[in-house]
Enzyme design. Structure first.
Site, PDB file in Angstrom:
ATOM      1  N   GLN A 100       0.844  -1.193   0.000  1.00 25.84           N
ATOM      2  CA  GLN A 100       0.000   0.000   0.000  1.00 25.84           C
ATOM      3  C   GLN A 100       0.884   1.250   0.000  1.00 25.84           C
ATOM      4  O   GLN A 100       0.382   2.366  -0.060  1.00 25.84           O
ATOM      5  CB  GLN A 100      -0.900   0.032   1.245  1.00 25.84           C
ATOM      6  N   ASN A 101       2.184   1.037   0.122  1.00 18.44           N
ATOM      7  CA  ASN A 101       3.099   2.158   0.266  1.00 18.44           C
ATOM      8  C   ASN A 101       3.424   2.796  -1.081  1.00 18.44           C
ATOM      9  O   ASN A 101       3.407   2.128  -2.113  1.00 18.44           O
ATOM     10  CB  ASN A 101       4.389   1.707   0.951  1.00 18.44           C
ATOM     11  N   ASP A 103       6.292   4.533  -1.380  1.00 15.42           N
ATOM     12  CA  ASP A 103       7.751   4.714  -1.459  1.00 15.42           C
ATOM     13  C   ASP A 103       8.338   3.575  -2.296  1.00 15.42           C
ATOM     14  O   ASP A 103       7.622   2.646  -2.674  1.00 15.42           O
ATOM     15  CB  ASP A 103       8.359   4.745  -0.033  1.00 15.42           C
ATOM     16  N   HIS A 118      -1.484   1.629  -4.178  1.00 15.74           N
ATOM     17  CA  HIS A 118      -1.825   3.047  -4.011  1.00 15.74           C
ATOM     18  C   HIS A 118      -0.901   3.964  -4.792  1.00 15.74           C
ATOM     19  O   HIS A 118      -0.787   5.147  -4.468  1.00 15.74           O
ATOM     20  CB  HIS A 118      -1.785   3.419  -2.514  1.00 15.74           C
ATOM     21  N   CYS A 126       0.148  14.422 -15.183  1.00 17.78           N
ATOM     22  CA  CYS A 126      -0.584  15.676 -15.352  1.00 17.78           C
ATOM     23  C   CYS A 126      -2.012  15.522 -14.803  1.00 17.78           C
ATOM     24  O   CYS A 126      -2.717  14.563 -15.119  1.00 17.78           O
ATOM     25  CB  CYS A 126      -0.642  16.034 -16.841  1.00 17.78           C
ATOM     26  N   CYS A 154       2.678  20.540 -16.969  1.00 14.05           N
ATOM     27  CA  CYS A 154       2.722  19.559 -18.062  1.00 14.05           C
ATOM     28  C   CYS A 154       3.238  20.254 -19.321  1.00 14.05           C
ATOM     29  O   CYS A 154       2.747  21.330 -19.689  1.00 14.05           O
ATOM     30  CB  CYS A 154       1.309  19.026 -18.285  1.00 14.05           C
ATOM     31  N   THR A 195       0.478  -2.907   8.668  1.00 19.97           N
ATOM     32  CA  THR A 195      -0.701  -2.201   8.176  1.00 19.97           C
ATOM     33  C   THR A 195      -1.809  -2.242   9.223  1.00 19.97           C
ATOM     34  O   THR A 195      -1.990  -3.233   9.911  1.00 19.97           O
ATOM     35  CB  THR A 195      -1.212  -2.800   6.846  1.00 19.97           C
ATOM     36  N   SER A 196      -2.549  -1.121   9.280  1.00 20.19           N
ATOM     37  CA  SER A 196      -3.668  -1.067  10.229  1.00 20.19           C
ATOM     38  C   SER A 196      -4.889  -1.782   9.656  1.00 20.19           C
ATOM     39  O   SER A 196      -5.865  -2.029  10.356  1.00 20.19           O
ATOM     40  CB  SER A 196      -4.034   0.388  10.508  1.00 20.19           C
ATOM     41  N   ALA A 238       8.756  -4.871  12.352  1.00 18.64           N
ATOM     42  CA  ALA A 238       9.125  -5.592  11.128  1.00 18.64           C
ATOM     43  C   ALA A 238      10.639  -5.749  11.020  1.00 18.64           C
ATOM     44  O   ALA A 238      11.148  -6.830  10.681  1.00 18.64           O
ATOM     45  CB  ALA A 238       8.586  -4.836   9.912  1.00 18.64           C
TER      46      ALA A 238
HETATM   47  P1  NAD Z   1     -12.667   4.310  -0.768  1.00 16.98           P
HETATM   48  O1  NAD Z   1     -13.548   3.796   0.312  1.00 16.98           O
HETATM   49  O2  NAD Z   1     -13.015   5.598  -1.409  1.00 16.98           O
HETATM   50  O3  NAD Z   1     -12.558   3.188  -1.900  1.00 16.98           O
HETATM   51  C1  NAD Z   1     -11.392   3.170  -2.661  1.00 16.98           C
HETATM   52  C2  NAD Z   1     -11.793   3.078  -4.122  1.00 16.98           C
HETATM   53  O4  NAD Z   1     -11.677   1.696  -4.461  1.00 16.98           O
HETATM   54  C3  NAD Z   1     -13.211   3.501  -4.464  1.00 16.98           C
HETATM   55  O5  NAD Z   1     -13.203   4.168  -5.721  1.00 16.98           O
HETATM   56  C4  NAD Z   1     -13.960   2.180  -4.603  1.00 16.98           C
HETATM   57  O6  NAD Z   1     -14.934   2.217  -5.629  1.00 16.98           O
HETATM   58  C5  NAD Z   1     -12.869   1.240  -5.058  1.00 16.98           C
HETATM   59  N1  NAD Z   1     -13.123  -0.109  -4.572  1.00 16.98           N
HETATM   60  C6  NAD Z   1     -13.621  -0.442  -3.372  1.00 16.98           C
HETATM   61  N2  NAD Z   1     -13.701  -1.790  -3.287  1.00 16.98           N
HETATM   62  C7  NAD Z   1     -13.226  -2.283  -4.448  1.00 16.98           C
HETATM   63  C8  NAD Z   1     -13.045  -3.586  -4.980  1.00 16.98           C
HETATM   64  N3  NAD Z   1     -13.367  -4.683  -4.256  1.00 16.98           N
HETATM   65  N4  NAD Z   1     -12.523  -3.736  -6.214  1.00 16.98           N
HETATM   66  C9  NAD Z   1     -12.192  -2.640  -6.928  1.00 16.98           C
HETATM   67  N5  NAD Z   1     -12.334  -1.374  -6.506  1.00 16.98           N
HETATM   68  C10 NAD Z   1     -12.851  -1.224  -5.274  1.00 16.98           C
HETATM   69  O7  NAD Z   1     -11.181   4.357  -0.185  1.00 16.98           O
HETATM   70  P2  NAD Z   1     -10.542   5.609   0.481  1.00 16.98           P
HETATM   71  O8  NAD Z   1     -10.343   5.328   1.925  1.00 16.98           O
HETATM   72  O9  NAD Z   1     -11.333   6.813   0.106  1.00 16.98           O
HETATM   73  O10 NAD Z   1      -9.122   5.712  -0.215  1.00 16.98           O
HETATM   74  C11 NAD Z   1      -9.021   5.512  -1.594  1.00 16.98           C
HETATM   75  C12 NAD Z   1      -7.687   4.941  -1.802  1.00 16.98           C
HETATM   76  O11 NAD Z   1      -6.717   5.983  -1.701  1.00 16.98           O
HETATM   77  C13 NAD Z   1      -7.377   3.914  -0.720  1.00 16.98           C
HETATM   78  O12 NAD Z   1      -6.761   2.810  -1.294  1.00 16.98           O
HETATM   79  C14 NAD Z   1      -6.403   4.694   0.163  1.00 16.98           C
HETATM   80  O13 NAD Z   1      -5.502   3.825   0.792  1.00 16.98           O
HETATM   81  C15 NAD Z   1      -5.703   5.549  -0.871  1.00 16.98           C
HETATM   82  N6  NAD Z   1      -5.036   6.664  -0.232  1.00 16.98           N
HETATM   83  C16 NAD Z   1      -3.742   6.869  -0.548  1.00 16.98           C
HETATM   84  C17 NAD Z   1      -3.073   7.879   0.058  1.00 16.98           C
HETATM   85  C18 NAD Z   1      -1.632   8.068  -0.248  1.00 16.98           C
HETATM   86  O14 NAD Z   1      -1.075   9.066   0.140  1.00 16.98           O
HETATM   87  N7  NAD Z   1      -1.046   7.081  -0.921  1.00 16.98           N
HETATM   88  C19 NAD Z   1      -3.692   8.733   0.956  1.00 16.98           C
HETATM   89  C20 NAD Z   1      -5.029   8.496   1.238  1.00 16.98           C
HETATM   90  C21 NAD Z   1      -5.710   7.451   0.644  1.00 16.98           C
HETATM   91  N1  APR Z   2       6.794  -2.731  12.169  1.00 12.60           N
HETATM   92  C1  APR Z   2       5.572  -3.256  11.890  1.00 12.60           C
HETATM   93  N2  APR Z   2       4.422  -2.557  11.970  1.00 12.60           N
HETATM   94  C2  APR Z   2       4.520  -1.273  12.359  1.00 12.60           C
HETATM   95  C3  APR Z   2       5.745  -0.638  12.664  1.00 12.60           C
HETATM   96  C4  APR Z   2       6.913  -1.437  12.554  1.00 12.60           C
HETATM   97  N3  APR Z   2       8.124  -0.930  12.821  1.00 12.60           N
HETATM   98  N4  APR Z   2       5.489   0.652  13.019  1.00 12.60           N
HETATM   99  C5  APR Z   2       4.162   0.827  12.929  1.00 12.60           C
HETATM  100  N5  APR Z   2       3.568  -0.336  12.555  1.00 12.60           N
HETATM  101  C6  APR Z   2       2.154  -0.596  12.338  1.00 12.60           C
HETATM  102  C7  APR Z   2       1.214   0.197  13.212  1.00 12.60           C
HETATM  103  O1  APR Z   2       0.938  -0.510  14.402  1.00 12.60           O
HETATM  104  C8  APR Z   2      -0.019   0.307  12.309  1.00 12.60           C
HETATM  105  O2  APR Z   2      -0.898  -0.781  12.542  1.00 12.60           O
HETATM  106  O3  APR Z   2       1.896  -0.190  11.019  1.00 12.60           O
HETATM  107  C9  APR Z   2       0.542   0.175  10.903  1.00 12.60           C
HETATM  108  C10 APR Z   2       0.472   1.473  10.105  1.00 12.60           C
HETATM  109  O4  APR Z   2      -0.894   1.671   9.802  1.00 12.60           O
HETATM  110  P1  APR Z   2      -1.312   2.963   8.969  1.00 12.60           P
HETATM  111  O5  APR Z   2      -0.567   4.121   9.465  1.00 12.60           O
HETATM  112  O6  APR Z   2      -2.809   2.978   8.929  1.00 12.60           O
HETATM  113  O7  APR Z   2      -0.754   2.669   7.490  1.00 12.60           O
HETATM  114  P2  APR Z   2      -1.428   1.749   6.404  1.00 12.60           P
HETATM  115  O8  APR Z   2      -2.081   0.552   7.022  1.00 12.60           O
HETATM  116  O9  APR Z   2      -0.396   1.525   5.372  1.00 12.60           O
HETATM  117  O10 APR Z   2      -2.582   2.701   5.780  1.00 12.60           O
HETATM  118  C11 APR Z   2      -3.290   2.173   4.624  1.00 12.60           C
HETATM  119  O11 APR Z   2      -4.319   4.299   4.115  1.00 12.60           O
HETATM  120  O12 APR Z   2      -4.128   6.588   4.064  1.00 12.60           O
HETATM  121  C12 APR Z   2      -4.093   5.443   3.306  1.00 12.60           C
HETATM  122  O13 APR Z   2      -3.007   5.126   1.277  1.00 12.60           O
HETATM  123  C13 APR Z   2      -2.779   5.267   2.638  1.00 12.60           C
HETATM  124  O14 APR Z   2      -1.665   3.252   2.086  1.00 12.60           O
HETATM  125  C14 APR Z   2      -2.259   3.954   3.166  1.00 12.60           C
HETATM  126  C15 APR Z   2      -3.515   3.262   3.610  1.00 12.60           C
HETATM  127 ZN    ZN Z   3      -1.200  17.627 -19.457  1.00 14.03          ZN
END
Ligand code: NAD
Ligand code: APR
Ligand code: ZN
Length: 256
Positions: A100-101, A103, A118, A126, A154, A195-196, A238
């Site tokens: 989900q990261n 990076d 993600h 763009c 762009c 992940t949470s 981890a």
């Molecule tokens: P959301 O509840 O809006 O749903 C995510 C999207 O996925 C929606 O468009 C939904 O239609 C689609 N979806 C849901 N279930 C699905 C399935 N089974 N198959 C295919 N598509 C499906 O989610 P959200 O909490 O609003 O976040 C949207 C996404 O953006 C999440 O994945 C979140 O982790 C990501 N996000 C990324 C960052 C970042 O900085 N990388 C920050 C915030 C959110």
């Molecule tokens: N080792 C293992 N787990 C850890 C560590 C570590 N060193 N440090 C923190 N954690 C755990 C925390 O306990 C927490 O459960 O990692 C989890 C981080 O959870 P979040 O901050 O919610 O991150 P994530 O689960 O990746 O969020 C999902 O939400 O906002 C969106 O797109 C964004 O990809 C992100 C998605």
């Molecule tokens: Zn453009």
């Protein structure tokens, strides 16, 4: 250290899925999203930053915040947790890494194919026409006076570049999501790391693996309720647990 059942299962596994969240990069100094101590969202309101509407309303704020995150990633290095996952890939027949990261620390640790559900901080496009810039972004500097930075333009349509990440309310890349779901439904063992599990549809991946009969392991310092058989919670970091797990299963520190 770890149960012999789990170690034997890891040694025998033909296909392992590793599913990671922000926690796997926490020990590299990259803040997580929801951790009580370091959660990124604690200090920023997600709805004011990670949505298309927020970018349209204030591109400089959103671009500046993501440039700050990109800078943190460029300054970071893969930690032993990332390296242990790369070592695991070298010790089993097939590993599918789903993250989900946004990076690139898994790639920098040596994992080949990484499914980014993600998106990536390194793939801006763009906002208007969707094209990728023909020249890579320069290294970001710490934005002066807070987090505002005007996004580059762009070269084709003049629209602002946006980060290549999936924002709240946006759909995930369909092919990547399908590949992640398919791998989860066809693996012998899934290791969920840092992940949470709060955001869908990504959070569906471990449940799909369990329902398909795989063993599921959660690596997280926060306790994970394991109500069912074939599910293990390994409480801890981890960067500490994964090297020990790989060492015990394959007897190799393997440069971790
Ligand atoms: P959301 O509840 O809006 O749903 C995510 C999207 O996925 C929606 O468009 C939904 O239609 C689609 N979806 C849901 N279930 C699905 C399935 N089974 N198959 C295919 N598509 C499906 O989610 P959200 O909490 O609003 O976040 C949207 C996404 O953006 C999440 O994945 C979140 O982790 C990501 N996000 C990324 C960052 C970042 O900085 N990388 C920050 C915030 C959110
Ligand atoms: N080792 C293992 N787990 C850890 C560590 C570590 N060193 N440090 C923190 N954690 C755990 C925390 O306990 C927490 O459960 O990692 C989890 C981080 O959870 P979040 O901050 O919610 O991150 P994530 O689960 O990746 O969020 C999902 O939400 O906002 C969106 O797109 C964004 O990809 C992100 C998605
Ligand atoms: Zn453009």
């Amino acid at each position: 250290m770890f149960s012999t059942t789990l170690i034997e299962a890891l040694r025998k596994a033909q296909h392992v899925v590793v599913f990671t969240g922000a926690g796997v990069s926490a020990e590299s100094g990259i803040p997580t999203f929801r951790d009580s101590l370091t959660g990124l969202w604690e200090r920023f309101d997600a709805t004011s930053l990670a949505t298309p509407e927020a970018f349209a309303a204030d591109p400089e704020l959103v671009w500046g915040w993501y440039e700050w995150r990109r800078m943190k990633v460029l300054q970071a290095h893969p930690n032993p947790g990332h390296r242990a996952i790369a070592a695991l890939e070298r010790n089993i027949p097939r590993l599918t890494l789903v993250t989900q990261n946004v990076d690139d620390l898994h790639e920098r640790a040596g994992n080949q194919a990484v499914i980014h559900l993600h998106g990536s901080l390194h793939a801006p496009r763009c906002f208007d026409c969707g094209r990728s810039p023909d020249i890579p972004l320069s290294a970001p500097e710490e934005p002066e006076g807070g987090r505002r930075l005007p996004p580059p333009r762009c070269t084709v349509c003049g629209g602002p570049l946006r980060p290549g990440v999936v924002w709240f309310g946006e759909s995930l890349p369909t092919a990547d999501l399908s590949a992640a779901f398919e791998a989860a439904e066809n693996c012998d063992l899934l290791i969920s790391v840092g992940t949470s599990g709060m955001v869908y549809p990504a959070a569906e991946v471990p449940a799909l693996a369990w329902r398909a009969g795989a063993i599921v392991v959660h690596v997280n310092p926060q306790s994970h309720p394991c109500q069912q058989e074939r599910e293990y919670a390994l409480p801890g970091l981890a960067g500490e647990l994964l090297p020990r797990l790989i060492e015990q299963a394959f007897g190799t520190a393997d440069g971790v």
